[in-house]
Scaffold this motif. Structure first.
Motif, mmCIF file in Angstrom:
data_model
loop_
_atom_site.group_PDB
_atom_site.id
_atom_site.type_symbol
_atom_site.label_atom_id
_atom_site.label_comp_id
_atom_site.label_asym_id
_atom_site.label_seq_id
_atom_site.Cartn_x
_atom_site.Cartn_y
_atom_site.Cartn_z
ATOM 1 N N ARG A 181 20.282 -43.356 4.363
ATOM 2 C CA ARG A 181 20.317 -42.968 5.920
ATOM 3 C C ARG A 181 19.007 -42.981 6.290
ATOM 4 O O ARG A 181 17.792 -42.562 5.747
ATOM 5 C CB ARG A 181 21.219 -41.760 6.237
ATOM 6 C CG ARG A 181 22.535 -42.098 5.652
ATOM 7 C CD ARG A 181 23.427 -40.721 5.979
ATOM 8 N NE ARG A 181 24.787 -41.072 5.648
ATOM 9 C CZ ARG A 181 25.603 -41.592 6.387
ATOM 10 N NH1 ARG A 181 25.499 -42.340 7.578
ATOM 11 N NH2 ARG A 181 26.895 -41.697 5.845
ATOM 12 N N ASN A 182 18.730 -43.043 7.683
ATOM 13 C CA ASN A 182 17.436 -43.078 8.364
ATOM 14 C C ASN A 182 16.744 -41.775 7.988
ATOM 15 O O ASN A 182 15.673 -41.667 7.727
ATOM 16 C CB ASN A 182 17.881 -43.114 10.049
ATOM 17 C CG ASN A 182 18.043 -44.459 10.281
ATOM 18 O OD1 ASN A 182 17.879 -45.176 9.770
ATOM 19 N ND2 ASN A 182 18.443 -44.617 11.576
ATOM 20 N N LEU A 216 12.410 -39.072 5.102
ATOM 21 C CA LEU A 216 11.683 -37.931 4.109
ATOM 22 C C LEU A 216 11.083 -38.454 3.010
ATOM 23 O O LEU A 216 10.192 -37.805 2.604
ATOM 24 C CB LEU A 216 12.953 -37.055 3.635
ATOM 25 C CG LEU A 216 13.625 -35.936 4.451
ATOM 26 C CD1 LEU A 216 14.901 -35.417 4.186
ATOM 27 C CD2 LEU A 216 12.371 -35.116 5.160
ATOM 28 N N GLU A 217 11.678 -39.539 2.374
ATOM 29 C CA GLU A 217 11.170 -40.065 1.065
ATOM 30 C C GLU A 217 9.641 -40.947 1.548
ATOM 31 O O GLU A 217 8.828 -40.776 0.804
ATOM 32 C CB GLU A 217 12.123 -41.385 0.471
ATOM 33 C CG GLU A 217 11.725 -41.878 -0.529
ATOM 34 C CD GLU A 217 12.533 -42.346 -1.498
ATOM 35 O OE1 GLU A 217 12.295 -43.764 -1.969
ATOM 36 O OE2 GLU A 217 13.592 -42.008 -1.744
ATOM 37 N N VAL A 234 11.523 -44.658 11.533
ATOM 38 C CA VAL A 234 12.358 -45.588 10.532
ATOM 39 C C VAL A 234 13.124 -46.365 11.603
ATOM 40 O O VAL A 234 13.478 -47.515 11.067
ATOM 41 C CB VAL A 234 13.532 -44.648 9.729
ATOM 42 C CG1 VAL A 234 14.528 -45.391 9.109
ATOM 43 C CG2 VAL A 234 12.305 -44.046 8.728
ATOM 44 N N LYS A 235 13.483 -45.702 12.571
ATOM 45 C CA LYS A 235 14.668 -46.368 13.712
ATOM 46 C C LYS A 235 14.125 -47.684 14.264
ATOM 47 O O LYS A 235 14.401 -48.642 14.611
ATOM 48 C CB LYS A 235 15.191 -45.307 14.579
ATOM 49 C CG LYS A 235 16.101 -44.469 14.038
ATOM 50 C CD LYS A 235 16.614 -43.393 15.238
ATOM 51 C CE LYS A 235 17.421 -42.388 14.690
ATOM 52 N NZ LYS A 235 17.898 -41.185 15.685
ATOM 53 N N MET A 236 12.665 -47.474 14.563
ATOM 54 C CA MET A 236 11.907 -48.727 15.143
ATOM 55 C C MET A 236 11.703 -49.587 13.915
ATOM 56 O O MET A 236 11.866 -50.637 14.385
ATOM 57 C CB MET A 236 10.538 -47.963 15.529
ATOM 58 C CG MET A 236 10.572 -47.137 16.960
ATOM 59 S SD MET A 236 9.125 -46.238 17.249
ATOM 60 C CE MET A 236 7.821 -47.587 17.422
ATOM 61 N N HIS A 237 11.236 -49.252 12.854
ATOM 62 C CA HIS A 237 11.437 -50.360 11.806
ATOM 63 C C HIS A 237 12.651 -50.979 11.574
ATOM 64 O O HIS A 237 12.606 -52.334 11.780
ATOM 65 C CB HIS A 237 10.852 -49.649 10.606
ATOM 66 C CG HIS A 237 9.499 -49.314 10.215
ATOM 67 N ND1 HIS A 237 8.503 -50.170 10.653
ATOM 68 C CD2 HIS A 237 8.889 -48.174 9.503
ATOM 69 C CE1 HIS A 237 7.423 -49.604 10.467
ATOM 70 N NE2 HIS A 237 7.508 -48.391 9.831
ATOM 71 N N ARG A 238 13.948 -50.340 11.632
ATOM 72 C CA ARG A 238 15.276 -50.716 11.490
ATOM 73 C C ARG A 238 15.352 -51.983 12.850
ATOM 74 O O ARG A 238 15.869 -53.027 12.281
ATOM 75 C CB ARG A 238 15.974 -49.848 11.342
ATOM 76 C CG ARG A 238 17.518 -50.120 11.029
ATOM 77 C CD ARG A 238 18.212 -48.689 11.166
ATOM 78 N NE ARG A 238 19.570 -49.158 10.426
ATOM 79 C CZ ARG A 238 20.309 -48.327 9.634
ATOM 80 N NH1 ARG A 238 19.841 -47.032 9.585
ATOM 81 N NH2 ARG A 238 21.433 -48.628 9.180
ATOM 82 N N ALA A 239 15.165 -51.638 13.827
ATOM 83 C CA ALA A 239 15.276 -52.263 15.065
ATOM 84 C C ALA A 239 14.268 -53.467 14.789
ATOM 85 O O ALA A 239 14.820 -54.807 15.117
ATOM 86 C CB ALA A 239 14.884 -51.594 16.363
ATOM 87 N N ASN A 250 20.728 -43.094 -3.918
ATOM 88 C CA ASN A 250 20.717 -42.703 -2.475
ATOM 89 C C ASN A 250 20.477 -41.201 -2.287
ATOM 90 O O ASN A 250 20.705 -40.603 -1.071
ATOM 91 C CB ASN A 250 21.651 -43.419 -1.506
ATOM 92 C CG ASN A 250 22.975 -42.852 -1.772
ATOM 93 O OD1 ASN A 250 23.103 -42.107 -2.909
ATOM 94 N ND2 ASN A 250 23.944 -43.171 -0.884
ATOM 95 N N GLY A 251 20.232 -40.515 -3.377
ATOM 96 C CA GLY A 251 19.879 -39.042 -3.492
ATOM 97 C C GLY A 251 19.924 -38.118 -2.578
ATOM 98 O O GLY A 251 19.879 -36.933 -2.291
#
Length: 78
Positions: A25-26, A31-32, A40-45, A77-78
């Protein structure tokens, strides 16, 4: 035309796509990677736009078909 090859030169987007494939998840990705969840949301978009995908699932499918990501990487996905 899908721009799958252009993600190869974008390390951050590639890292996000790899983790999406692993089911992260985002918040887990942020965190990782030590980045903000908003990043992360910007990269995903950006990934969706670059791959001309409507959904994350479609982006992953395109990535797999384009050899951008390696399926069954044994990730957690820990």
């Amino acid at each position: 035309m899908r721009h799958a090859s252009s993600l190869r030169s974008h390390h951050g987007k590639r890292q996000v796509l790899d983790r999406l494939l692993d089911g992260y998840r985002n918040k887990q990705i942020a965190l990782e990677l030590g980045i903000f969840e908003r990043t992360v949301k910007m990269h995903r978009a950006a990934i969706l736009v670059k791959l001309e995908a409507r959904t994350t699932a479609e982006a992953i499918r395109i990535g797999l078909a384009s050899s951008l990501v390696i399926g069954d990487r044994g990730g957690s996905n820990g």
